[in-house]
Each structure stands twice: as C-alpha cells, then as structure tokens.
Design a protein around this motif. Sequence first.
Motif, short mmCIF file in Angstrom:
data_model
loop_
_atom_site.label_atom_id
_atom_site.label_comp_id
_atom_site.label_asym_id
_atom_site.label_seq_id
_atom_site.Cartn_x
_atom_site.Cartn_y
_atom_site.Cartn_z
N GLN A 65 -108.66 -49.15 9.99
CA GLN A 65 -107.55 -48.59 10.78
C GLN A 65 -106.99 -47.33 10.15
OE1 GLN A 65 -106.95 -49.99 13.73
NE2 GLN A 65 -108.58 -51.40 13.16
N VAL A 66 -106.57 -46.38 11.00
CA VAL A 66 -105.90 -45.19 10.49
C VAL A 66 -104.44 -45.14 10.96
CG1 VAL A 66 -107.90 -43.71 10.19
CG2 VAL A 66 -106.83 -43.89 12.43
N ASP A 67 -104.06 -46.10 11.77
CA ASP A 67 -102.70 -46.17 12.29
C ASP A 67 -101.99 -47.31 11.56
OD1 ASP A 67 -100.50 -47.03 13.89
OD2 ASP A 67 -101.31 -45.85 15.54
N ILE A 68 -100.83 -47.01 10.96
CA ILE A 68 -100.14 -48.04 10.16
C ILE A 68 -99.83 -49.28 10.99
CG2 ILE A 68 -98.07 -48.54 8.80
CD1 ILE A 68 -97.81 -45.63 8.17
N LYS A 69 -99.25 -49.05 12.18
CA LYS A 69 -98.85 -50.19 13.02
C LYS A 69 -100.05 -51.02 13.43
CE LYS A 69 -94.58 -49.85 15.55
NZ LYS A 69 -94.00 -49.67 16.87
N SER A 96 -99.89 -42.03 11.43
CA SER A 96 -101.21 -41.89 10.82
C SER A 96 -101.11 -42.06 9.31
CB SER A 96 -101.76 -40.50 11.15
OG SER A 96 -102.85 -40.23 10.31
N LEU A 97 -102.10 -42.76 8.75
CA LEU A 97 -102.12 -42.97 7.30
C LEU A 97 -102.23 -41.64 6.55
CD1 LEU A 97 -104.45 -46.07 6.80
CD2 LEU A 97 -102.09 -45.89 6.12
N TYR A 98 -102.97 -40.69 7.13
CA TYR A 98 -103.23 -39.42 6.44
C TYR A 98 -101.94 -38.61 6.29
CZ TYR A 98 -107.88 -40.80 7.89
OH TYR A 98 -109.02 -41.52 8.10
N ILE A 99 -101.08 -38.68 7.30
CA ILE A 99 -99.85 -37.89 7.26
C ILE A 99 -98.77 -38.60 6.43
CG2 ILE A 99 -97.98 -36.98 8.73
CD1 ILE A 99 -100.10 -36.27 10.74
N ASN A 100 -98.86 -39.93 6.35
CA ASN A 100 -97.86 -40.70 5.61
C ASN A 100 -98.17 -40.82 4.11
OD1 ASN A 100 -95.64 -42.12 7.33
ND2 ASN A 100 -97.46 -42.04 8.60
N LYS A 101 -99.09 -40.01 3.61
CA LYS A 101 -99.47 -40.12 2.19
C LYS A 101 -98.35 -39.65 1.26
CE LYS A 101 -103.57 -38.79 0.70
NZ LYS A 101 -104.40 -39.89 0.23
N LEU A 104 -103.18 -50.42 2.19
CA LEU A 104 -102.09 -49.80 2.95
C LEU A 104 -101.03 -49.26 2.00
CD1 LEU A 104 -100.70 -49.17 5.60
CD2 LEU A 104 -99.82 -51.48 5.69
N TYR A 105 -100.65 -50.08 1.01
CA TYR A 105 -99.59 -49.66 0.08
C TYR A 105 -100.00 -48.42 -0.70
CZ TYR A 105 -96.49 -49.55 -3.89
OH TYR A 105 -95.61 -49.13 -4.84
N SER A 106 -101.20 -48.47 -1.31
CA SER A 106 -101.61 -47.37 -2.19
C SER A 106 -101.85 -46.09 -1.39
CB SER A 106 -102.86 -47.75 -2.98
OG SER A 106 -103.89 -48.12 -2.09
N TYR A 107 -102.38 -46.23 -0.17
CA TYR A 107 -102.66 -45.05 0.65
C TYR A 107 -101.37 -44.33 1.04
CZ TYR A 107 -106.18 -42.48 3.28
OH TYR A 107 -107.06 -41.52 3.70
N ILE A 108 -100.35 -45.14 1.39
CA ILE A 108 -99.10 -44.52 1.86
C ILE A 108 -98.28 -43.96 0.71
CG2 ILE A 108 -96.87 -45.02 2.93
CD1 ILE A 108 -98.30 -46.90 4.76
N TYR A 124 -98.92 -35.40 -0.88
CA TYR A 124 -98.22 -35.52 0.40
C TYR A 124 -98.63 -34.40 1.35
CZ TYR A 124 -95.04 -32.23 -1.89
OH TYR A 124 -94.52 -31.16 -2.55
N TYR A 125 -98.36 -34.67 2.62
CA TYR A 125 -98.74 -33.75 3.70
C TYR A 125 -97.81 -32.54 3.70
CZ TYR A 125 -99.26 -32.21 8.57
OH TYR A 125 -99.45 -31.47 9.69
N PHE A 126 -98.36 -31.34 3.66
CA PHE A 126 -97.53 -30.14 3.53
C PHE A 126 -96.83 -29.75 4.83
CE2 PHE A 126 -100.29 -29.24 -0.24
CZ PHE A 126 -99.26 -29.36 -1.15
#
Length: 446
Positions: free
Chosen positions: A267-271, A329-334, A398-402, A407-409
Amino acid sequence: MMKILMMMIFMIPLCFNLNMFWMVQMMLFLLMFLFMNLMLNIENYCNLSYMYSCDILSYGLILLSIWICILMIMASENLYKSKYYLNFFLFNLVFLLIMLYLTFSVMNLFLFYLFFEGSLIPTLLLIIGWGYQPERIQAGMYLLFYTLFVSLPLLLGIFYIFNEMNYIMIYFLKFFNYELYLLYFSMIMAFLVKMPMYFVHLWLPKAHVEAPVSGSMILAGIMLKLGGYGLLRVMILLQKMGFMYNIIWIIISLVGGFYISLKCFCQVDIKSLIAYSSVAHMSMVIGGIMTMNYWGFMGSYILMIGHGLCSSGMFCLANINYERLHSRSLYINKGMMNFMPSMSLWWFLIMSSNMAAPPSLNLMGEISLINSFLSWSWMSMLMLMLISFFSAGYSLYLYSYIQHGKYYFGIYSFYMGLSREYLLLMLHWLPLNILVMKIDYVMIWF
C-alpha cells in the motif's frame, strides 16, 4: 438500560442548537460515566428493561461505542471551524450511537437485525456527506450492496427460527440446536461480510479511504464489531453445524489474514494500509469464534475491544497528518519526526499496540486466540506465526516510513500538534493499555 436510551434520544434537540458542539460531547462523557456505573452481574443478563438488557459482552461493546463517539467529535474540529453542516453531523452521530446502543442491548433477534442494518444508514451518510474524494459515492455503494446482499438471508433465517420456536429471544437460543445447512449459511454470512472476512472484504478499504476521520473511526471502531457480536450470539444456536462446517471459515480466515498482511506492504496510502491491517486482525477474530471453544470466544471479544481503540487511534493519526499535508501518500508523509517529534511518540505507542506489544489488550486477545487455534489444530501454527510476524512487519514499515527519511520539500506551511490532538490520542491509548488490569472480568464472562 432504558434510561440511557432516553438520555440519548433527548440529546437530539441539543444537536440542532447553535454553538452546542462541545456540549454534545460533554453530555456523552456524562452518559459514559453513568453507563460505567451500572451494576453488572457477569454470569447472566442484568439491567433488564422492556426489551433491553446487558451482559458482559454487550457492556464492553456499548462502552466502546460511546467512547468512540466522544472521540469522533473531538477529532472533527475542522467541521466545527468550517461550520460544514455541523448540526446535521451531530444529529447523524447521535442517531448512529442510538442505533449501535440498541443493536448491542436488545434481546430480540429480529430487533437486533433491524438495528444492525439501521446503523448502516448514518454510516453511509457520513461517508457520502463528509467524505473527501468524488469516489465516495462508489465507496458508499460498495458498503451498501455488500451488506444488503447477505442481510436478506439473515432476515429469512430469523423468521424461520421464529416459525419453529415461536420466540426469538437471544437468551433462549441456547436450548436449541439446528442441523440445517441453509439456516447455518444464511445466519452466518451477514456477519462474515460485516467483519469483513477475506473474499468479501473489498468494501472496507474503499469505505475507509473515502470516509472522513469520524467515518473511519466509527467503521474501524464499532461497525466491524457488529459482525463479531452477531457471530458470538448466533454460534450457540448452530453448534452442530459449526462442528462440521466451521473449518471452511477458519481456513479462509487464516490464509486470508496472511495474504492481507502481505498486501499491507504494497500500500502507498496510509488509510488504505490501516484498513487492510484491520481485515487481518478481524480474520483472527473470525477464526477464534469459529473454533467454538472458550479461549476463542474470550480472545475474540478482547481483541475486538482492543482493535476498536487501536485502529481508531491510527485513523486519528493519519488524519492529523492529512490536515497538515493534504495528502495520505506515504511518500509525501515522510520524515515527520523533523516536524512533530512529540507526535512521533504517539505514532510509536499506537503502532506498538497494533502489533500486539504488551501491555495492550491486543496482546491478551492474540494470546487467547493462538491458544484456541492450537487447541483446534496444531497445523494452524504455521499461518499464525506468519500473521503475527507480518503484523509486526507492516506496523514497523508504516511507522518507519512516515517518521524517518528525508521530508518532502513541497511542504510550505506547517503547524505543530495541538493539545486537543494529544488528548485525543491519549484517550485512545490509555484505555487500550489500562484495561489489561481488569482482564479478569472478560476472562469469566462465557
């Protein structure tokens, strides 16, 4: 029991009063403490009034319902700020609470069916009315048709039982044992879809992703528990059939739980990830009830309460991030640890409860369920190991990815966690880990 219902019904006018948003929440807190102080006789039904009563199974789930509804109001402050159909939202919430309260407390099987299906309407309104994306209509349709498709056979099954026995009080069902294939499948399928069992789980991720935070909280916290509650009540009636056919559901839940755990890593969506993890946990509950033994019934009840608090807390965390970044998105929530280090602690605490770390209720529930599975067959050990291992895996993922990473610029404005949000998370986490001290109540209810 009637006095609690009356209090809820008389809260409805409050919802339409201006500036009564927090007042409704305070009234629910009062209701919560009134209900907690009910005298509870653990062995039997108590607090009888007209058609309502309460045993330990109903008591825990009603308490959970009221608690989650209080927290839903606390999580939905954005609605209060934007005044987005606020009064209707509060009315919807109180109506949903009344439906859930009645579902868990009625003694008549037909009335149970009525309120079981009735709780669908306010949930649907929550998703379609306050959801974020245009796909919420499709999600609502999924929710509606999956549930309604299997609920008609349940109604026919209840009518058949009434025709045979001339009463459908839940308490008296234990004196009967039917050996009818159709009755068995028609009575059980509605609850399995509600849980949701693997194969009929597709409506859940859809509904969760599209629902507002309050919708996700009530879906994960209570709506999935309706299925478990129904199964615990109905299984007593279908024991003979259960010994023959429960193996089907146990195999589906074990293999499905493992497969869904793997799916969480994609999954790439947190929810969406949290929703799929709910399916994995609920598959354990289904299997535990289907083993038809003491440990299974007990463990499934404990895990239902634990998962209700834990999953609801995770959706709150996801929403806190969503309100800041406007993305799931997981990528933006880093790299969120750079911005909200204190929130990182709450992510860790609630994630650790999700992977069944002590002293959470989830651990007690999973230990009981593993006991029940192994007493049913030692071969279930393999799947249980995989499910437990991967459940820790996707929680850590999930925890480590977020929290970690760069972080997203694209983040241009930001504000820290509010005291309301920390309180909200604490009110999820504390009962989840404090109730272990009172686990003896749950251990002797059966």
